[in-house]
Motif scaffolding. Structure first.
Motif, PDB file in Angstrom:
ATOM      1  N   GLN A  10       0.823  -1.202   0.000  1.00  0.00           N
ATOM      2  CA  GLN A  10       0.000   0.000   0.000  1.00  0.00           C
ATOM      3  C   GLN A  10       0.859   1.256   0.000  1.00  0.00           C
ATOM      4  OE1 GLN A  10      -2.565  -0.436   3.387  1.00  0.00           O
ATOM      5  NE2 GLN A  10      -3.802  -2.011   2.393  1.00  0.00           N
ATOM      6  N   ILE A  46       1.492  14.813  -4.309  1.00  0.00           N
ATOM      7  CA  ILE A  46       0.779  13.610  -3.872  1.00  0.00           C
ATOM      8  C   ILE A  46       0.275  13.886  -2.467  1.00  0.00           C
ATOM      9  CG2 ILE A  46       0.976  11.162  -3.329  1.00  0.00           C
ATOM     10  CD1 ILE A  46       3.122  10.905  -5.427  1.00  0.00           C
ATOM     11  N   VAL A  47      -1.030  13.739  -2.263  1.00  0.00           N
ATOM     12  CA  VAL A  47      -1.613  14.035  -0.953  1.00  0.00           C
ATOM     13  C   VAL A  47      -2.525  12.895  -0.518  1.00  0.00           C
ATOM     14  CG1 VAL A  47      -1.534  16.537  -1.278  1.00  0.00           C
ATOM     15  CG2 VAL A  47      -3.591  15.296  -1.917  1.00  0.00           C
ATOM     16  N   ARG A  48      -2.691  12.800   0.793  1.00  0.00           N
ATOM     17  CA  ARG A  48      -3.614  11.832   1.358  1.00  0.00           C
ATOM     18  C   ARG A  48      -5.027  12.399   1.302  1.00  0.00           C
ATOM     19  NH1 ARG A  48      -4.231  11.247   6.988  1.00  0.00           N
ATOM     20  NH2 ARG A  48      -2.363  12.507   7.226  1.00  0.00           N
ATOM     21  N   ALA A  49      -6.014  11.541   1.025  1.00  0.00           N
ATOM     22  CA  ALA A  49      -7.412  11.982   1.008  1.00  0.00           C
ATOM     23  C   ALA A  49      -8.286  10.754   1.212  1.00  0.00           C
ATOM     24  CB  ALA A  49      -7.738  12.661  -0.317  1.00  0.00           C
ATOM     25  N   PRO A  50      -9.558  10.955   1.603  1.00  0.00           N
ATOM     26  CA  PRO A  50     -10.434   9.798   1.828  1.00  0.00           C
ATOM     27  C   PRO A  50     -10.765   9.044   0.531  1.00  0.00           C
ATOM     28  CG  PRO A  50     -11.322  11.798   2.849  1.00  0.00           C
ATOM     29  CD  PRO A  50     -10.186  12.220   1.976  1.00  0.00           C
ATOM     30  N   GLN A  51     -10.708   9.720  -0.634  1.00  0.00           N
ATOM     31  CA  GLN A  51     -10.959   8.991  -1.884  1.00  0.00           C
ATOM     32  C   GLN A  51      -9.965   9.461  -2.945  1.00  0.00           C
ATOM     33  OE1 GLN A  51     -13.256  11.367  -0.831  1.00  0.00           O
ATOM     34  NE2 GLN A  51     -12.326  12.778  -2.274  1.00  0.00           N
ATOM     35  N   LEU A  97      -4.765  10.280  -2.671  1.00  0.00           N
ATOM     36  CA  LEU A  97      -4.897   8.832  -2.479  1.00  0.00           C
ATOM     37  C   LEU A  97      -5.227   8.505  -1.040  1.00  0.00           C
ATOM     38  CD1 LEU A  97      -1.592   7.634  -4.199  1.00  0.00           C
ATOM     39  CD2 LEU A  97      -3.909   7.419  -5.132  1.00  0.00           C
ATOM     40  N   PRO A  98      -6.126   7.534  -0.819  1.00  0.00           N
ATOM     41  CA  PRO A  98      -6.254   6.975   0.520  1.00  0.00           C
ATOM     42  C   PRO A  98      -4.985   6.177   0.845  1.00  0.00           C
ATOM     43  CG  PRO A  98      -8.147   6.394  -0.870  1.00  0.00           C
ATOM     44  CD  PRO A  98      -7.084   6.953  -1.768  1.00  0.00           C
ATOM     45  N   PRO A  99      -4.565   6.156   2.128  1.00  0.00           N
ATOM     46  CA  PRO A  99      -3.322   5.455   2.480  1.00  0.00           C
ATOM     47  C   PRO A  99      -3.337   3.972   2.099  1.00  0.00           C
ATOM     48  CG  PRO A  99      -4.035   6.867   4.281  1.00  0.00           C
ATOM     49  CD  PRO A  99      -5.133   6.889   3.267  1.00  0.00           C
ATOM     50  N   GLY A 100      -4.516   3.369   1.993  1.00  0.00           N
ATOM     51  CA  GLY A 100      -4.583   1.944   1.668  1.00  0.00           C
ATOM     52  C   GLY A 100      -4.538   1.621   0.178  1.00  0.00           C
ATOM     53  N   HIS A 145       3.181  13.032   3.555  1.00  0.00           N
ATOM     54  CA  HIS A 145       1.744  13.161   3.317  1.00  0.00           C
ATOM     55  C   HIS A 145       1.013  11.836   3.254  1.00  0.00           C
ATOM     56  CE1 HIS A 145       1.779  17.486   2.654  1.00  0.00           C
ATOM     57  NE2 HIS A 145       2.975  17.289   2.176  1.00  0.00           N
TER      58      HIS A 145
END
Lengths: 330, 330
Positions: A5, B131-136, B99-102, A327
């Motif tokens: 992941q 590149i950032v983390r997000a719920p979807q 992107l979600p972390p998974g 991030h």
């Protein structure tokens, strides 16, 4: 590989993979590609500088703690900081606004107001963008700028531009953005002056442009945290950096509100959007006297492995739990 | 005003509010601002063309129906279509990946692969991003291009460029992208050739550049739906458009799979990323013969209120439930 992941790989490794897949045959117009604060592209006699940065609700900000107008300001300011970190001048921006359908129109108007104030502050024109529906608010700005040239060559601050013996200097003070975020999380209201560094970053654009004009060749903005950002210079310049903890200019809010952790906030907190330069001492001092800016010498570049060491007055290395912000990691 | 929600106002009104708040004093370098397919900025002798577009999981695509590689392709292709719609040549892109972390790393690699294939197809360099983390998952591309010039003036296709008597012509065929989306929703797998128009749009970049070079002054891409997109031309040119339903080139998948609704899919479905031009008949015919492209005359521009009318062979107006896509309405 198949089930790994992105949280296990992290942001920087993922960018490296992207660069590997995409960067096979860079076109001759590409002067600086993935890996610096912004990309540089030659279009005729002009050197264009381009960057993009996103703020995502729940990741980069909490709705209650970041008023709409501040969100608009900050989304543009962090991009101005990237253009400043190249020594260039920002020109125009595209803004992508993702909104849940239930967002109040008054909030969007306030956001536009903050964006507009920031655009006026830095001479940026908002020329277009996109509005899309999404489950949470996010704001992506793409900002285009232009580098000055001298005898046809662009005057740029590059992460790869440091030389052994260069002095490392930082503008303003560090740690107050992280301190402001802590205070907001503790319930301090956004109107409190101790939160300004967090909510309304004000990158030293003019100083950065003057640095490039004077011939300073290396710069980066403090976005992820001083140690991590100086580590980018080390990696791209193939050098070590030695920083003196006692010299780091710790901000007043960090010192007063969180005295025990003030140095950690200043060294690893990030989001200060100040500038770090590396250059010959004479040029750094000339920049200080010409610009009148607060510019503190905090260390120097040396031959050696590409890493940063922060030393206390006894010469012992100071370590923190984290060097900065990734991030994608939890 | 205070409690009104963006879903009540809609995307286009919201963009108008933004333009109103931000567009007070446009700088002299801004040749085309908010309201066309892309912005145009003069930098020295160069005319830069800039656009941005986003794909959001659950809004613009369903993860199961849009494979990673196709997501990468499409995110860039829709932006190439906007640059084409100005008659310009795309140069370089910034890519923001939320992107979600998974998210599986293999998926991101496939996405990069599709992005890279599309970049190669249209001669675009990916020069940076975020590149950032997000719920979807969401993917935002900002694309910079350049207009050709003749005697120092840019050759552009503008929404405002139509004149009374201009012929309206469209490249390729319409409706297969919407038909492909329906099939995907019905469970047809993404590998099925009937889904290609939906998953891998291929904007007619060369034809659009040739149109600008020939002196055709008006163009738009079919992204939101033919009727809605031609309505943009009407509004910006201050003219009416008359379209002949029998002349609309309906795609094969739409005709075969959804015969009863094929004309509706072609007229309002959107996402075809074909080009609509408005210009003198002689230039449209010259473009057809020089380019060898499929280019169908579907109507003409007239003096009158800024609206589109689609007429059947008896001269009666054909109406559909919706003219096209609004990103903020439910």
């Amino acid at each position: 590989m198949g089930q790994m992941q992105v949280s296990e790989v992290g942001e920087f490794a993922l960018i490296q993979r992207l660069a590997g897949i995409l960067g096979q045959a860079p076109p001759p117009e590409l002067v600086v590609g993935i890996g610096d604060d912004a990309a540089v592209w030659r279009a005729g006699a002009a050197y264009l500088v381009a960057t993009t940065d996103t703020l995502v609700e729940g990741v980069h900000f909490l709705p209650a703690a970041l008023p709409w107008a501040d969100l608009g300001w900050k989304a543009l300011a962090v991009n101005v900081s990237d253009i400043a970190a190249m020594g260039a001048r920002p020109l125009f921006a595209l803004v992508t606004l993702a909104l849940p359908p239930g967002t109040p129109v008054a909030g969007v108007d306030a956001l536009y107001g903050g964006l507009s104030d920031c655009a006026a502050r830095f001479g940026v024109a908002i020329v277009g963008g996109d509005i899309v529906r999404a489950p949470q608010v996010s704001l992506t700005v793409a900002l285009l700028g232009q580098a000055e040239t001298r005898r046809g060559r662009p005057l740029l601050l590059l992460r790869s531009g440091a030389r052994p013996g260069d002095v490392i200097a930082v503008t303003g003070s560090l740690g107050d953005a992280a301190a402001g975020l802590r205070l907001l999380r503790q319930g301090v209201p956004p109107g409190d002056p101790r939160t300004v560094a967090q909510l309304r970053p004000d990158p030293p654009l003019g100083v950065a442009q003057q640095a490039a004009r004077l011939g300073i060749a290396c710069g980066i903005d403090v976005s992820d945290g001083l140690l991590q950002d100086v580590a980018h210079i080390c990696r791209m310049s193939g050098l070590s950096a030695l920083l003196r903890a006692a010299a780091v200019p710790v901000g007043q809010t960090a010192r007063q509100e969180f005295p025990a952790e003030a140095l950690a906030l200043a060294s690893t907190g990030g989001e200060d959007y100040q500038m770090v330069f590396a250059g010959p001492r004479a040029l750094i001092r000339r920049l200080r006297s010409l610009s009148g800016a607060v510019l503190t010498e905090i260390g120097e570049m040396r031959e050696g492995p590409p890493e940063v060491r922060l030393l206390d007055e006894a010469g012992a290395e100071v370590r923190f739990a984290s060097a900065g912000w990734d991030h994608l990691r939890p």
